[in-house]
Design a protein around this motif. Structure first.
Motif, PDB file in Angstrom:
ATOM      1  N   SER A 104      -8.849  -3.257  -4.694  1.00 24.38           N
ATOM      2  CA  SER A 104     -10.300  -3.581  -4.432  1.00 24.38           C
ATOM      3  C   SER A 104     -10.790  -3.045  -3.018  1.00 24.38           C
ATOM      4  O   SER A 104     -11.769  -3.423  -2.963  1.00 24.38           O
ATOM      5  N   ASP A 115       5.079   6.378   5.502  1.00 28.87           N
ATOM      6  CA  ASP A 115       5.089   6.757   3.970  1.00 28.87           C
ATOM      7  C   ASP A 115       5.148   8.278   4.028  1.00 28.87           C
ATOM      8  O   ASP A 115       4.496   9.030   4.735  1.00 28.87           O
ATOM      9  N   ASN A 148       0.887  -1.142  -0.032  1.00 30.33           N
ATOM     10  CA  ASN A 148      -0.158   0.067   0.078  1.00 30.33           C
ATOM     11  C   ASN A 148       0.972   1.391  -0.096  1.00 30.33           C
ATOM     12  O   ASN A 148       0.543   2.174  -0.757  1.00 30.33           O
ATOM     13  N   LEU A 165      -6.738  -3.552   3.513  1.00 28.72           N
ATOM     14  CA  LEU A 165      -6.723  -3.042   4.977  1.00 28.72           C
ATOM     15  C   LEU A 165      -7.400  -3.887   5.817  1.00 28.72           C
ATOM     16  O   LEU A 165      -7.365  -3.930   6.950  1.00 28.72           O
ATOM     17  N   ASN A 189      -7.715   4.922  -7.157  1.00 24.40           N
ATOM     18  CA  ASN A 189      -7.661   3.531  -7.008  1.00 24.40           C
ATOM     19  C   ASN A 189      -7.915   2.669  -8.392  1.00 24.40           C
ATOM     20  O   ASN A 189      -7.431   1.795  -8.345  1.00 24.40           O
ATOM     21  N   GLY A 246     -10.176   4.923  -0.948  1.00 29.51           N
ATOM     22  CA  GLY A 246     -10.192   6.245  -0.495  1.00 29.51           C
ATOM     23  C   GLY A 246     -10.613   7.047  -1.689  1.00 29.51           C
ATOM     24  O   GLY A 246     -11.681   7.707  -1.732  1.00 29.51           O
ATOM     25  N   LYS A 289       2.128   1.777  -3.367  1.00 24.59           N
ATOM     26  CA  LYS A 289       0.727   2.256  -4.229  1.00 24.59           C
ATOM     27  C   LYS A 289       0.754   3.581  -4.075  1.00 24.59           C
ATOM     28  O   LYS A 289       0.365   4.237  -5.237  1.00 24.59           O
ATOM     29  N   TYR A 290       0.612   3.807  -2.807  1.00 25.42           N
ATOM     30  CA  TYR A 290       0.086   5.409  -2.688  1.00 25.42           C
ATOM     31  C   TYR A 290       1.118   6.386  -2.322  1.00 25.42           C
ATOM     32  O   TYR A 290       1.129   7.271  -1.827  1.00 25.42           O
TER      33      TYR A 290
HETATM   34  P1  ADP Z   1      -7.112  -0.899  -1.741  1.00 22.99           P
HETATM   35  O1  ADP Z   1      -5.550  -0.517  -1.621  1.00 22.99           O
HETATM   36  O2  ADP Z   1      -6.949  -2.263  -2.449  1.00 22.99           O
HETATM   37  O3  ADP Z   1      -7.720   0.050  -2.394  1.00 22.99           O
HETATM   38  P2  ADP Z   1      -7.039  -1.242   0.986  1.00 22.99           P
HETATM   39  O4  ADP Z   1      -7.811  -1.774   1.833  1.00 22.99           O
HETATM   40  O5  ADP Z   1      -5.586  -1.618   0.999  1.00 22.99           O
HETATM   41  O6  ADP Z   1      -7.710  -1.326  -0.545  1.00 22.99           O
HETATM   42  O7  ADP Z   1      -6.827   0.464   1.296  1.00 22.99           O
HETATM   43  C1  ADP Z   1      -7.946   0.918   1.245  1.00 22.99           C
HETATM   44  C2  ADP Z   1      -7.893   2.501   1.150  1.00 22.99           C
HETATM   45  O8  ADP Z   1      -6.861   3.209   1.902  1.00 22.99           O
HETATM   46  C3  ADP Z   1      -7.311   2.698  -0.176  1.00 22.99           C
HETATM   47  O9  ADP Z   1      -8.063   2.851  -1.268  1.00 22.99           O
HETATM   48  C4  ADP Z   1      -6.334   3.933   0.039  1.00 22.99           C
HETATM   49  O10 ADP Z   1      -7.597   5.086  -0.493  1.00 22.99           O
HETATM   50  C5  ADP Z   1      -6.253   3.874   1.341  1.00 22.99           C
HETATM   51  N1  ADP Z   1      -4.943   3.714   1.920  1.00 22.99           N
HETATM   52  C6  ADP Z   1      -4.391   2.546   2.126  1.00 22.99           C
HETATM   53  N2  ADP Z   1      -3.107   2.653   2.491  1.00 22.99           N
HETATM   54  C7  ADP Z   1      -2.737   3.960   2.113  1.00 22.99           C
HETATM   55  C8  ADP Z   1      -1.316   4.542   2.013  1.00 22.99           C
HETATM   56  N3  ADP Z   1      -0.228   4.067   2.646  1.00 22.99           N
HETATM   57  N4  ADP Z   1      -1.522   5.802   1.914  1.00 22.99           N
HETATM   58  C9  ADP Z   1      -2.584   6.641   1.379  1.00 22.99           C
HETATM   59  N5  ADP Z   1      -3.783   6.087   1.415  1.00 22.99           N
HETATM   60  C10 ADP Z   1      -3.852   4.708   1.621  1.00 22.99           C
END
Ligand code: ADP
Length: 459
Positions: free
Chosen positions: A414, A383, A355, A418, A408, A403, A358-359
């Motif tokens: 999906s 991060d 994550n 988390l 996304n 988020g 990704k973010y």
């Molecule tokens: P996904 O990453 O598959 O969308 P997650 O359950 O891992 O689903 O995360 C849920 C949401 O939390 C993400 O869509 C994102 O908006 C936010 N998120 C999770 N980790 C981070 C991060 N490290 N930085 C910013 N936003 C995050």
């Protein structure tokens, strides 16, 4: 016998009747005793009166004559008492049986066992001048008044018993229905719950007894069932929604190909494959979520080095981070041995570190830290990436929550990652927190409490 109410009524009745019987027995006994004492005292006083009347007659006559005090025998014969007067030398002065024919015939019917004789000295000026033998039927002669009193006591005891029993029946019915009516009500509500009406609740009385506790427990159960039911419906709707989007895209593309609107080229087919991959990764995520949510039942804990495990995972991510030009650093205490399920802990770390990747944007920094704080081990993933908005922050651990939807689509998430992390962390009875602000990065903190930590860490 069917039903709780008649059983409780009977139990109450039994207890009350046994108590009443015991009470009547004890009361009867003590009344008997008191009554006997009274009769004996009465008898003694009567007898003393006879003896002193005879002493008076003796004084009047100046000694014993054949008729001294004879009229006394006439007075007491109606009480069925016979008198025999003896002088000091034991010569019989007179005997009422010889004087009264009717008394003699009455006494002749009695055996000696049925009569009682008490002798009293007759004293004049403190000197014994003779004796009177007083004989009467039975052990204690009861006057009409005495026996009337005895009978009325018995009658009132019996009538009190009957009245109390009727009152007891009445009270038992009221009490037992007071106990069973909330139970009947609960059974009704439980039946409605069983039939699927999960909105039903039992009214709980303010008293903190077992019945209120049971009602609270049923209400709690109903609430849990209702929540679970809502959750199940939401999940089904979410899954349907998640599956529909890639399937519709796929269907559209395939139809266009069949209708020869688009020509199947490696590019169009690759886009179809992308949708298929999205579908299959969604299914994998769902499988992982299901197993994460039942993880607490099947944790396979072992003693492992959190430091080593995390370092290995960080190392495995380095190439992906480098490709995106993001720095991934790792800091840890030397020894951090904990009890954990290795596979599940690995999944937690992968989800959080991926994550963060990704973010985050190129030139951002991601730091993984392990350190002690009080009696806990803290695992932190920090991060400097895109961060999470205040509006999203409370929901990011919920299933399918994403988020920023547009962002996304790009990252292909999906919204399950988390939710899986949270379930796995809670299965270990650890805690997870997040601190973040939009464009200011995100910090995920897992707190592993003391009871999960191997003591040797502190040596
Ligand atoms: P996904 O990453 O598959 O969308 P997650 O359950 O891992 O689903 O995360 C849920 C949401 O939390 C993400 O869509 C994102 O908006 C936010 N998120 C999770 N980790 C981070 C991060 N490290 N930085 C910013 N936003 C995050």
């Amino acid at each position: 016998m069917k039903g709780l109410a008649p059983k409780i009524t009977l139990a109450f009745l039994f207890a009350i009747i046994v108590t009443l019987l015991l009470y009547s027995l004890i009361l009867n006994q003590s009344i008997d005793e008191q009554f006997n004492n009274y009769i004996h005292a009465n008898l003694r006083a009567n007898n003393e009166k006879i003896a002193s009347a005879l002493a008076y007659a003796y004084i009047e006559d100046g000694g014993w004559t054949a008729t001294t005090g004879v009229d006394i025998s006439t007075l007491v014969k109606y009480d069925r008492i016979s008198l025999r007067v003896r002088d000091i030398n034991n010569f019989v002065v007179w005997n009422s049986i010889n004087l009264h024919y009717d008394l003699a015939s009455l006494f002749s019917l009695q055996s000696n066992n049925d009569t009682t004789t008490i002798s009293y000295p007759i004293s004049v000026n403190n000197e014994t001048v003779g004796f009177v033998d007083i004989t009467y039927f039975g052990i204690i002669p009861l006057s009409d008044l005495d026996s009337g009193f005895r009978i009325s006591i018995n009658k009132s005891l019996i009538s009190t018993g009957i009245f109390s029993t009727i009152f007891a029946i009445f009270l038992s019915v009221i009490f037992s229905s007071g106990i069973t009516s909330p139970l009947t009500n609960m059974t009704k509500i439980a039946t409605q719950l069983r039939k699927g009406d999960l909105s039903q609740r039992i009214e709980v009385s303010s008293s903190e007894d077992e019945i209120s506790e049971l009602a609270n427990a049923i209400n709690h159960l109903a609430e849990t069932l209702e929540k679970e039911e809502k959750l199940r419906k939401n999940i089904t709707a979410d899954i349907a929604h998640e599956l529909r989007t890639p399937l519709m895209t796929l269907q559209g593309q395939l139809e266009a190909m069949i209708d020869e609107i688009i020509i199947p080229t490696p590019d169009t087919l690759a886009s179809c494959q992308e949708e298929v991959e999205r579908l299959s990764s969604l299914i994998t995520d769902l499988e992982q979520l299901t197993s994460a949510e039942s993880a607490s039942l099947e944790l396979n804990k072992e003693l492992l080095s959190l430091t080593d495990l995390t370092r290995n995972i960080v190392d495995a991510f380095q190439s992906q981070y480098k490709a995106k030009n993001i720095t991934l650093s790792f800091y840890a205490n030397k020894r951090c041995n904990i009890y954990a399920d290795k596979g599940k802990l690995t999944q937690i770390l992968i989800n959080l570190i991926s994550n963060a990747l990704k973010y985050s944007c190129p030139d951002d920094k991601v730091t993984v830290k392990i350190f002690y704080s009080e009696n806990n081990i803290i695992l932190r993933i920090i991060d400097t990436g895109l961060g999470i908005s205040e509006a999203d922050l409370p929901y990011i651990f919920e299933r399918f929550y994403r988020g920023d939807k547009s962002r996304n689509r790009e990252t292909g998430g999906s919204g399950i990652g988390l939710a899986i992390v949270k379930s796995l962390v809670e299965a270990h009875q650890w805690k997870i927190d997040v601190a973040s602000a939009l464009h200011k990065g995100a910090t995920f903190t897992i707190t592993i409490p003391f009871n999960n930590i191997y003591q040797d860490n502190y040596d």
